[in-house]
Design a protein around this motif. Sequence first.
Motif, PDB file in Angstrom:
ATOM      1  N   SER A   1       0.849  -1.149  -0.157  1.00  0.00           N
ATOM      2  CA  SER A   1      -0.043  -0.139   0.043  1.00  0.00           C
ATOM      3  C   SER A   1       0.599   1.251  -0.106  1.00  0.00           C
ATOM      4  CB  SER A   1      -0.735   0.017   1.262  1.00  0.00           C
ATOM      5  OG  SER A   1      -1.890  -1.052   1.114  1.00  0.00           O
TER       6      SER A   1
ATOM      7  N   THR B   1       0.582   4.333  -2.891  1.00  0.00           N
ATOM      8  CA  THR B   1       0.562   5.480  -2.566  1.00  0.00           C
ATOM      9  C   THR B   1       1.589   6.346  -2.907  1.00  0.00           C
ATOM     10  OG1 THR B   1       1.341   5.245  -0.307  1.00  0.00           O
ATOM     11  CG2 THR B   1      -1.034   5.169  -0.620  1.00  0.00           C
TER      12      THR B   1
ATOM     13  N   GLN C   1      -3.959  11.671   3.326  1.00  0.00           N
ATOM     14  CA  GLN C   1      -4.487  10.710   2.896  1.00  0.00           C
ATOM     15  C   GLN C   1      -3.781   9.381   2.882  1.00  0.00           C
ATOM     16  OE1 GLN C   1      -6.216  11.119  -1.019  1.00  0.00           O
ATOM     17  NE2 GLN C   1      -8.201   9.958  -0.337  1.00  0.00           N
TER      18      GLN C   1
ATOM     19  N   ARG D   1      -3.753   7.768   6.047  1.00  0.00           N
ATOM     20  CA  ARG D   1      -4.977   6.896   6.347  1.00  0.00           C
ATOM     21  C   ARG D   1      -5.075   5.683   5.557  1.00  0.00           C
ATOM     22  NH1 ARG D   1      -7.410  12.105   5.612  1.00  0.00           N
ATOM     23  NH2 ARG D   1      -8.286  11.684   3.473  1.00  0.00           N
ATOM     24  N   VAL D   2      -4.265   5.527   4.506  1.00  0.00           N
ATOM     25  CA  VAL D   2      -4.151   4.252   3.584  1.00  0.00           C
ATOM     26  C   VAL D   2      -3.430   3.471   4.390  1.00  0.00           C
ATOM     27  CG1 VAL D   2      -3.013   3.114   1.549  1.00  0.00           C
ATOM     28  CG2 VAL D   2      -4.511   5.569   1.362  1.00  0.00           C
TER      29      VAL D   2
ATOM     30  N   ALA E   1      -5.565   2.145   7.348  1.00  0.00           N
ATOM     31  CA  ALA E   1      -6.416   0.972   7.035  1.00  0.00           C
ATOM     32  C   ALA E   1      -5.806  -0.276   6.719  1.00  0.00           C
ATOM     33  CB  ALA E   1      -7.219   1.500   5.614  1.00  0.00           C
TER      34      ALA E   1
ATOM     35  N   SER F   1     -13.101   7.175   6.912  1.00  0.00           N
ATOM     36  CA  SER F   1     -12.618   6.522   5.302  1.00  0.00           C
ATOM     37  C   SER F   1     -11.803   4.984   5.755  1.00  0.00           C
ATOM     38  CB  SER F   1     -11.778   7.698   4.840  1.00  0.00           C
ATOM     39  OG  SER F   1     -10.618   8.062   5.563  1.00  0.00           O
ATOM     40  N   VAL F   2     -10.906   5.332   7.158  1.00  0.00           N
ATOM     41  CA  VAL F   2     -10.199   4.139   7.385  1.00  0.00           C
ATOM     42  C   VAL F   2     -11.163   2.870   7.410  1.00  0.00           C
ATOM     43  CG1 VAL F   2      -8.685   3.037   9.214  1.00  0.00           C
ATOM     44  CG2 VAL F   2      -8.059   5.363   8.440  1.00  0.00           C
TER      45      VAL F   2
ATOM     46  N   ALA G   1     -12.507   1.642   4.413  1.00  0.00           N
ATOM     47  CA  ALA G   1     -11.742   0.896   3.717  1.00  0.00           C
ATOM     48  C   ALA G   1     -11.358  -0.620   4.402  1.00  0.00           C
ATOM     49  CB  ALA G   1     -10.265   1.612   3.766  1.00  0.00           C
TER      50      ALA G   1
ATOM     51  N   GLU H   1      -8.723   5.341  -0.197  1.00  0.00           N
ATOM     52  CA  GLU H   1      -8.142   4.278   0.796  1.00  0.00           C
ATOM     53  C   GLU H   1      -8.538   2.991   0.469  1.00  0.00           C
ATOM     54  OE1 GLU H   1      -8.815   8.548   2.659  1.00  0.00           O
ATOM     55  OE2 GLU H   1      -9.838   6.890   1.355  1.00  0.00           O
TER      56      GLU H   1
END
Length: 693
Positions: free
Chosen positions: A369, A373, A382, A385-386, A389, A425-426, A429, A448
């Motif tokens: 990930s 990104t 962001q 957050r990725v 997650a 958003s986490v 995801a 995400e």
Amino acid sequence: MAKDLLLEIGLEEVPARFVRAAMNQLKEKTAKWLAENRIGHGEVEAYATPRRLAVIVREVEEKQADSNEEAKGPSRKIAQDDSGNWSKAALGFARSQGVEPEQLYFQELAGVEYVYARKSSIGAPTDGLLSEGLSTLITSMSFPKNMRWGAYDLKFVRPIRWLVALFGEAIVPFEIAGVETGRITRGHRFLGEEANIATPADYKEALRQQQVIVDVEERETLIVSQIKGLSEEKGWNIAIKEDLLEEVLFLVEYPNVLFGTFDSSFLQIPQEVLITSMREHQRYFPVLDETGKLLPFFVTVRNGDTRSIDLVAKGNEKVLRARLSDAKFFYAEDHKLTIDHALSKLENIVYHEELGTVADKVRRITDISKLITDALQVEAEQAARVARAAAICKFDLVSQMVYEFPELQGIMGEDYAKKAGEHDSVAKAVNEHYQPRFSGDAIPSGLEGAIVSLADKIDTIVGCFSVGIVPTGSQDPYALRRQAAGIVQILLGQNLKLTLGELYEIGLSVHEARGLKRVSADIRQDLNDFFSLRVKNWLSEQGNRYDVVDAVMAVGFDDLALTASRAAAVQPLATATDKSEFKSVVEAFNRVGNLAGKSESGEFDAALFSEATETKLYEAWISARPDVLSAVERKDIADALRKLSALRPAIVDYFDNVMVMDKDDKVRVNRLATLSAIARDIALVADFSKLVW
């Protein structure tokens, strides 16, 4: 005179998931046997309930068709010696065809004489063939799981309890596993009795009198109409899931729809939990309001009539109450588990013996990930957050709820993550990274979820390929085809600026850190071959014609957005009602491509042009080239194709006036190199030689 044929196999209750396939198999085997035995017939109708598989064949001829076949043997040179005597080869051919040597004759084929034999046979009576044929047909059936019973060697889906076999009014006699054929069938297990079938035409109605709706389509229509009637009466939205309807259809012989209720306090649990419990454990249809919110009611289908239906509803309510109480307990217990503690438990769950634990997989997902990104240049907030997650994406696998209902993985993760204070958003995801879960499912809606989903899927595929697990034929135990299809859908649906090749390299780089069993170049080639089929399938699913797909795929598919744009540009032109203009453009492109393939040098010199039309084509191409390359860069292939199509007159004029294969080596090589350069630009759109007119 033709007669109807009935065959019914009476069984103990067959698992619902096996019934339809078994019914279709019986129908296909019956039709095939009749065809192989030259027995004419009308429509073949198949029927099934949990306790029976049946087929009725209309208007079956009473006698086989006569046979008159001609068989070809060896050539005359092999069949006879110089004296005209039959050779061993000819005598062996005669024996194999069941004829005397005197009946052999010669016939010319493609200028060579061959020996032939004519086999004629009078058709036998159908009733003399049915006993052995139907018996063999039944015992040859196959099922996902079989069982044996008593002292019999036969393996079948469930024990055979009765057999009905009628040809017209006559019983077709045979015996299987101690059960002899007759004309007596059995009705509903509790509401019906035995019934005497006089002729095949009486079959459906005789069973209806014994509370059995044997026609599958009729039974399904009855269930659906009753559910819709109840929905209209109560003002409910009753969610009919196709796979649940299919299962219920083969759990009942005489369906009656009823509804019940449950305590509204259970609605505090996420409705996905309640719906899953109702569907998976009880085979109930959930009831929703017009907004899709679950109501405290359920709908089920009884295998029986309407007598004492209120008591039946109360019994179902009691069973459901216990199920939902279990779910409520699991849900409460899961809230005592922190995310960090859950993640530590993943260290003890083996993902694959050669790929480590689930915790190892999560660490790889996190690393992949991060690389994705970086490649996409995701902004820092962001990207964080990725990363979060990815780090927690599998924590709910150790929850009691997911242990009880594996299909809730991700769904429960989102709920628990939100309640643990994770960013929305986490949490989303954690759920969406499993998408698409099946064909036709939605892709992750957020970036995400999309990135973590790509990381999870490419980790699975590269990991499996690296240890030699590559799908072959129908074998795909790790659902790698679905995972690859999901990657294609996400890259296109989210319009991510990431090529397949870049994704392969990211996955391989992370797995190389743990050590690869196979050479990375071999894995990369396998990945490319594997994904090519997934991309091809995706293009076909979008409605692109097979030759358009081939033309587009032939020039590469690494950049999926570019590939999709190519197909979108070519498909409408290739399938237009009037395609004469486009066809003339393609013919011009293909003339360029055909000669370009003979070029051994990519360099050309415009100073060597000696014909005006040569210069004209060169100037037209050089003028159009910047716009073509710009359009390709923008992935506007339709515009690139328009610019290239404008070269057609110059190309036609060129071939009308220029001898490409000139005697002068320098001129010939230069002209081929020029065409090769133009062909390379044409190939930025498609390989037009693949198109079929």
